[in-house]
Design a protein around this motif. Structure first.
Motif, PDB file in Angstrom:
ATOM      1  N   TYR A  23       0.828  -1.198   0.000  1.00 48.40           N
ATOM      2  CA  TYR A  23       0.000   0.000   0.000  1.00 48.40           C
ATOM      3  C   TYR A  23       0.868   1.256   0.000  1.00 48.40           C
ATOM      4  N   SER A  59      -7.171  -1.963   9.873  1.00 46.73           N
ATOM      5  CA  SER A  59      -7.716  -0.664   9.465  1.00 46.73           C
ATOM      6  C   SER A  59      -6.879   0.481  10.022  1.00 46.73           C
ATOM      7  N   TYR A  60      -6.531   0.359  11.282  1.00 45.18           N
ATOM      8  CA  TYR A  60      -5.722   1.384  11.921  1.00 45.18           C
ATOM      9  C   TYR A  60      -4.363   1.512  11.223  1.00 45.18           C
ATOM     10  N   LEU A  62      -3.505   0.583   8.154  1.00 44.95           N
ATOM     11  CA  LEU A  62      -3.646   1.119   6.796  1.00 44.95           C
ATOM     12  C   LEU A  62      -3.796   2.635   6.817  1.00 44.95           C
ATOM     13  N   ARG A  63      -4.629   3.148   7.709  1.00 40.98           N
ATOM     14  CA  ARG A  63      -4.787   4.605   7.821  1.00 40.98           C
ATOM     15  C   ARG A  63      -3.465   5.255   8.232  1.00 40.98           C
ATOM     16  N   ALA A  64      -2.787   4.650   9.181  1.00 37.95           N
ATOM     17  CA  ALA A  64      -1.516   5.217   9.649  1.00 37.95           C
ATOM     18  C   ALA A  64      -0.477   5.232   8.526  1.00 37.95           C
ATOM     19  N   LYS A  66      -1.149   5.267   5.328  1.00 34.32           N
ATOM     20  CA  LYS A  66      -1.616   6.267   4.354  1.00 34.32           C
ATOM     21  C   LYS A  66      -1.129   7.660   4.762  1.00 34.32           C
ATOM     22  N   TYR A  67      -1.386   8.041   6.014  1.00 36.73           N
ATOM     23  CA  TYR A  67      -1.011   9.378   6.459  1.00 36.73           C
ATOM     24  C   TYR A  67       0.510   9.556   6.518  1.00 36.73           C
ATOM     25  N   LEU A  90      -5.126   5.833  -3.794  1.00 36.75           N
ATOM     26  CA  LEU A  90      -6.009   6.130  -2.675  1.00 36.75           C
ATOM     27  C   LEU A  90      -7.474   5.962  -3.041  1.00 36.75           C
ATOM     28  N   MET A  95      -9.643   5.275   0.136  1.00 34.49           N
ATOM     29  CA  MET A  95      -8.984   5.884   1.290  1.00 34.49           C
ATOM     30  C   MET A  95      -8.750   7.379   1.066  1.00 34.49           C
ATOM     31  N   SER A  97     -10.241  11.050   1.170  1.00 35.35           N
ATOM     32  CA  SER A  97     -11.352  11.878   1.642  1.00 35.35           C
ATOM     33  C   SER A  97     -11.630  12.974   0.615  1.00 35.35           C
ATOM     34  N   GLU A 100      -8.835  15.478   0.717  1.00 31.88           N
ATOM     35  CA  GLU A 100      -7.611  15.010   0.058  1.00 31.88           C
ATOM     36  C   GLU A 100      -7.778  15.018  -1.451  1.00 31.88           C
TER      37      GLU A 100
END
Length: 186
Positions: A23, A59-60, A62-64, A66-67, A90, A95, A97, A100
């Motif tokens: 990812y 999930s956590y 993947l978000r971390a 990503k950011y 994204l 993923m 928003s 973004e």
């Protein structure tokens, strides 16, 4: 999180590292940077473990990632290839928003504008700018500049052709213009 932090890191690292790396790589397009992003996420979790309340690990993570990846990208200059790759990665993973998506569109618009100003002949740039940056219709451009609508159309075709051959890589500029300038109407 009831698990000991060393155990949590070990279990989740083993389970998700390859997914997280892939990812991060789709965003960063660099093996070392992707690996660094994943590593930094796990280090951050390790250092802050006692203050975190992670319900769903994947999930956590993947978000971390990503950011972290976006943060790493923000420290370097973008080109059109990177922006489109990040946007696609994204949005494919749902993923991205709205905020973004708007940021990426703005950066694409800025890249195209700078390149257009740099390489287009003055009149051609003026027509291009009025059309895509000020949202003028062909008729309004023709009236303001004292030229025919067919001249406006020819100047825009010329601008798109020049930009298509001079952007960092071959891009379907008409698609890019539609994505980047969604409010344009003929």
């Amino acid at each position: 999180m009831t698990m000991d932090k060393n155990k949590w890191i070990e279990v989740n690292y083993d389970l998700y590292w390859s997914d997280l790396y892939r990812y991060a790589y789709t965003i960063l397009k660099d093996r070392d940077s992707a690996s660094d992003a994943v590593q930094e996420v796990f280090v951050s979790i390790y250092n802050n473990y006692d203050h975190l309340h992670i319900q769903q690990s994947k999930s956590y993570l993947l978000r971390a990632v990503k950011y972290k990846s976006l943060s790493m990208l923000s420290e370097s200059s973008f080109d059109t290839v990177q922006l489109e790759s990040v946007y696609k990665a994204l949005s494919d993973n749902e993923m991205l928003s709205d905020k973004e998506a708007e940021l990426f569109r703005k950066q694409l618009v800025d890249i195209v504008y700078k390149k257009a100003k740099e390489i287009l002949p003055d009149r051609c740039f003026q027509v291009f700018s009025l059309r895509y940056y000020q949202n003028y219709s062909y008729r309004e451009i023709a009236k303001d500049l004292g030229i025919s609508e067919s001249t406006v159309e020819n100047q825009l075709a010329k601008a798109l052709k020049i930009l298509r051959t001079n952007l960092p890589y071959s891009v379907d500029l008409q698609v890019l213009v539609v994505l980047a300038f969604p409010l344009v109407n003929c």
